[in-house]
Design a protein around this motif. Structure first.
Motif, PDB file in Angstrom:
ATOM      1  N   ARG A 117       0.840  -1.202   0.000  1.00  8.12           N
ATOM      2  CA  ARG A 117       0.000   0.000   0.000  1.00  8.12           C
ATOM      3  C   ARG A 117       0.877   1.256   0.000  1.00  8.12           C
ATOM      4  N   GLN A 118       1.926   1.238   0.820  1.00  9.32           N
ATOM      5  CA  GLN A 118       2.863   2.369   0.837  1.00  9.32           C
ATOM      6  C   GLN A 118       3.582   2.494  -0.496  1.00  9.32           C
ATOM      7  N   PHE A 119       3.995   1.351  -1.054  1.00  6.34           N
ATOM      8  CA  PHE A 119       4.678   1.372  -2.349  1.00  6.34           C
ATOM      9  C   PHE A 119       3.762   1.956  -3.428  1.00  6.34           C
ATOM     10  N   SER A 120       2.503   1.550  -3.443  1.00  8.69           N
ATOM     11  CA  SER A 120       1.558   2.029  -4.453  1.00  8.69           C
ATOM     12  C   SER A 120       1.308   3.526  -4.319  1.00  8.69           C
ATOM     13  N   GLN A 121       1.328   4.024  -3.106  1.00  7.59           N
ATOM     14  CA  GLN A 121       1.138   5.458  -2.903  1.00  7.59           C
ATOM     15  C   GLN A 121       2.306   6.262  -3.468  1.00  7.59           C
ATOM     16  N   GLN A 122       3.489   5.679  -3.428  1.00  6.96           N
ATOM     17  CA  GLN A 122       4.668   6.371  -3.949  1.00  6.96           C
ATOM     18  C   GLN A 122       4.910   6.100  -5.428  1.00  6.96           C
ATOM     19  N   HIS A 123       4.351   4.996  -5.937  1.00  8.15           N
ATOM     20  CA  HIS A 123       4.542   4.613  -7.340  1.00  8.15           C
ATOM     21  C   HIS A 123       3.167   4.346  -7.955  1.00  8.15           C
ATOM     22  N   THR A 124       2.437   5.394  -8.163  1.00  9.01           N
ATOM     23  CA  THR A 124       1.065   5.262  -8.676  1.00  9.01           C
ATOM     24  C   THR A 124       1.024   4.700 -10.093  1.00  9.01           C
ATOM     25  N   GLU A 125       2.150   4.726 -10.794  1.00  5.31           N
ATOM     26  CA  GLU A 125       2.192   4.218 -12.166  1.00  5.31           C
ATOM     27  C   GLU A 125       2.306   2.692 -12.228  1.00  5.31           C
ATOM     28  N   VAL A 126       2.530   2.044 -11.082  1.00  5.10           N
ATOM     29  CA  VAL A 126       2.711   0.596 -11.044  1.00  5.10           C
ATOM     30  C   VAL A 126       1.499  -0.071 -10.396  1.00  5.10           C
ATOM     31  N   THR A 127       0.952  -1.064 -11.068  1.00  2.00           N
ATOM     32  CA  THR A 127      -0.117  -1.882 -10.509  1.00  2.00           C
ATOM     33  C   THR A 127       0.448  -3.241 -10.144  1.00  2.00           C
ATOM     34  N   VAL A 128       0.309  -3.629  -8.874  1.00  2.81           N
ATOM     35  CA  VAL A 128       0.809  -4.916  -8.408  1.00  2.81           C
ATOM     36  C   VAL A 128      -0.342  -5.915  -8.360  1.00  2.81           C
ATOM     37  N   ASN A 129      -0.221  -6.991  -9.126  1.00  7.54           N
ATOM     38  CA  ASN A 129      -1.215  -8.061  -9.142  1.00  7.54           C
ATOM     39  C   ASN A 129      -0.697  -9.223  -8.303  1.00  7.54           C
ATOM     40  N   GLN A 284      11.705  -1.175  -9.523  1.00 10.69           N
ATOM     41  CA  GLN A 284      11.209  -0.184  -8.564  1.00 10.69           C
ATOM     42  C   GLN A 284      10.812  -0.841  -7.248  1.00 10.69           C
ATOM     43  N   LEU A 285      10.147  -2.002  -7.336  1.00 12.41           N
ATOM     44  CA  LEU A 285       9.735  -2.692  -6.113  1.00 12.41           C
ATOM     45  C   LEU A 285      10.947  -3.197  -5.340  1.00 12.41           C
ATOM     46  N   VAL A 286      11.922  -3.779  -6.036  1.00  8.78           N
ATOM     47  CA  VAL A 286      13.124  -4.285  -5.376  1.00  8.78           C
ATOM     48  C   VAL A 286      13.860  -3.142  -4.665  1.00  8.78           C
ATOM     49  N   ASN A 287      14.028  -2.042  -5.359  1.00  7.20           N
ATOM     50  CA  ASN A 287      14.728  -0.903  -4.755  1.00  7.20           C
ATOM     51  C   ASN A 287      13.965  -0.353  -3.564  1.00  7.20           C
ATOM     52  N   TRP A 288      12.640  -0.276  -3.694  1.00  5.50           N
ATOM     53  CA  TRP A 288      11.827   0.267  -2.611  1.00  5.50           C
ATOM     54  C   TRP A 288      11.860  -0.642  -1.387  1.00  5.50           C
ATOM     55  N   LEU A 289      11.720  -1.967  -1.588  1.00  6.28           N
ATOM     56  CA  LEU A 289      11.760  -2.895  -0.463  1.00  6.28           C
ATOM     57  C   LEU A 289      13.141  -2.925   0.188  1.00  6.28           C
ATOM     58  N   SER A 290      14.185  -2.737  -0.619  1.00  7.09           N
ATOM     59  CA  SER A 290      15.540  -2.715  -0.065  1.00  7.09           C
ATOM     60  C   SER A 290      15.702  -1.596   0.944  1.00  7.09           C
ATOM     61  N   GLU A 291      15.035  -0.484   0.686  1.00  8.88           N
ATOM     62  CA  GLU A 291      15.135   0.676   1.572  1.00  8.88           C
ATOM     63  C   GLU A 291      14.088   0.651   2.684  1.00  8.88           C
ATOM     64  N   ALA A 292      12.949  -0.007   2.430  1.00  3.71           N
ATOM     65  CA  ALA A 292      11.834   0.045   3.380  1.00  3.71           C
ATOM     66  C   ALA A 292      11.857  -1.074   4.406  1.00  3.71           C
TER      67      ALA A 292
END
Length: 300
Positions: A117-129, A284-292
């Motif tokens: 949910r946090q990732f989607s708020q920061q990356h609105t261009e990405v839809t995670v299925n 983008q997800l890998v980089n975001w999770l690495s930091e989060a």
């Protein structure tokens, strides 16, 4: 490079083949596809002429798939399903940037979903299925970009990003343990509930608490949620991840049967295939999770 057009039949012909193969008759296929019987027969004839192979045997008024027809129909069905999934993805996110992730049910609900949910708020261009997989699979055969893996680094041909470690704790119905917590020696005499994907979990737990046990028996479950519900109904003691147990005991249907949690040697990982260059959404997800996330912290 796309194959020559002579090897690419029309969608109409492929739909006709798949429907006849699945339903058994051209009449049933015609009804499903809103076509006439003759139209379906014509599509099948065009397909056979294009391939130069007999896909059906005419038996009186009916049709029977040849062995080649059966194999081809199965491949066509897979292609049509893949095309349908691709269409659904682009419809869900017209701007592109979709990402398909296989996750574990409990971890996905209690740990991953809030972070996505946090990732989607920061990356609105990405839809995670999201989809569910309980064990490693072949990325070449599944429509996933990445997956959540629990265990050791034993998934072959993938890259790893460590997400979190895990602690487990025994829980049960208050009716089963009048005055919790109890000792390991008391627990070993109680009915124990087991998870299919974690064979030997109870044996490891008792060994850790200086109470060796072998070949423990009890009810078997494929998900933590159903095992927790069985524990609440008094069927036995469940060994649950602490992050799940915290929520499970809130409504007083469950209690912690043992005070201290036990940390497992296994880890939760995000994995993705080495053989494919990650697309931008996965990067983008890998980089975001690495930091989060902090792998040194337990799952809370």
């Amino acid at each position: 490079m796309i194959a020559p057009r002579r090897f690419l039949p029309s969608i109409s012909s492929l739909l006709a083949l798949e429907a006849v193969a699945r339903l058994g008759t051209a009449t049933a296929a015609a009804n499903e596809l809103a076509l006439t019987h003759s139209a379906v027969s014509r599509q099948l004839k065009v397909l056979e002429e294009q391939l130069g192979i007999a896909l059906f045997e005419r038996r009186g008024q009916g049709l029977a798939l040849t062995p080649s027809g059966i194999d081809y129909a199965n491949s066509v069905r897979d292609c049509l399903e893949s095309l349908a999934r691709a269409s659904l993805k682009i419809k869900a996110n017209p701007s592109g940037g979709s990402l398909s992730l296989a996750t574990l049910p409990t971890f996905g609900t209690y740990w991953l979903a809030p972070k996505l949910r946090q990732f989607s708020q920061q990356h609105t261009e990405v839809t995670v299925n999201l989809g569910t997989r309980l064990a490693p699979f072949d990325f070449n055969r599944e429509q996933f970009d990445a997956a959540i893996h629990f265990g050791r680094r034993d998934w072959q041909g993938v890259e790893y990003l460590e997400l979190a470690r895990e602690r487990v704790v025994p829980i049960c119905s208050p009716d089963l343990v009048a005055k919790p917590p109890v000792s390991a020696q008391q627990l070993i005499r109680m009915p124990l509930l087991h998870l299919e994907s974690r064979p030997g979990a109870w044996e490891d737990w008792f060994e850790h608490h200086a109470c060796p046990a072998e070949k423990l028996h009890g009810m078997l479950f494929d998900q933590f949620a159903t095992m927790a519900e069985a524990a609440a109904l008094g069927f036995g003691v469940a060994l649950l991840p602490e992050f799940f147990a915290k929520d499970a005991v809130k409504d007083d249907r469950l209690v912690r049967a043992f005070k201290e949690p036990m940390e497992l040697p296994h880890r939760y990982y995000l994995v993705w295939p080495k053989s494919v260059t990650p697309r931008a959404p996965l990067e983008q997800l890998v980089n975001w999770l690495s930091e989060a996330t902090d792998p040194d912290l337990s799952v809370d």
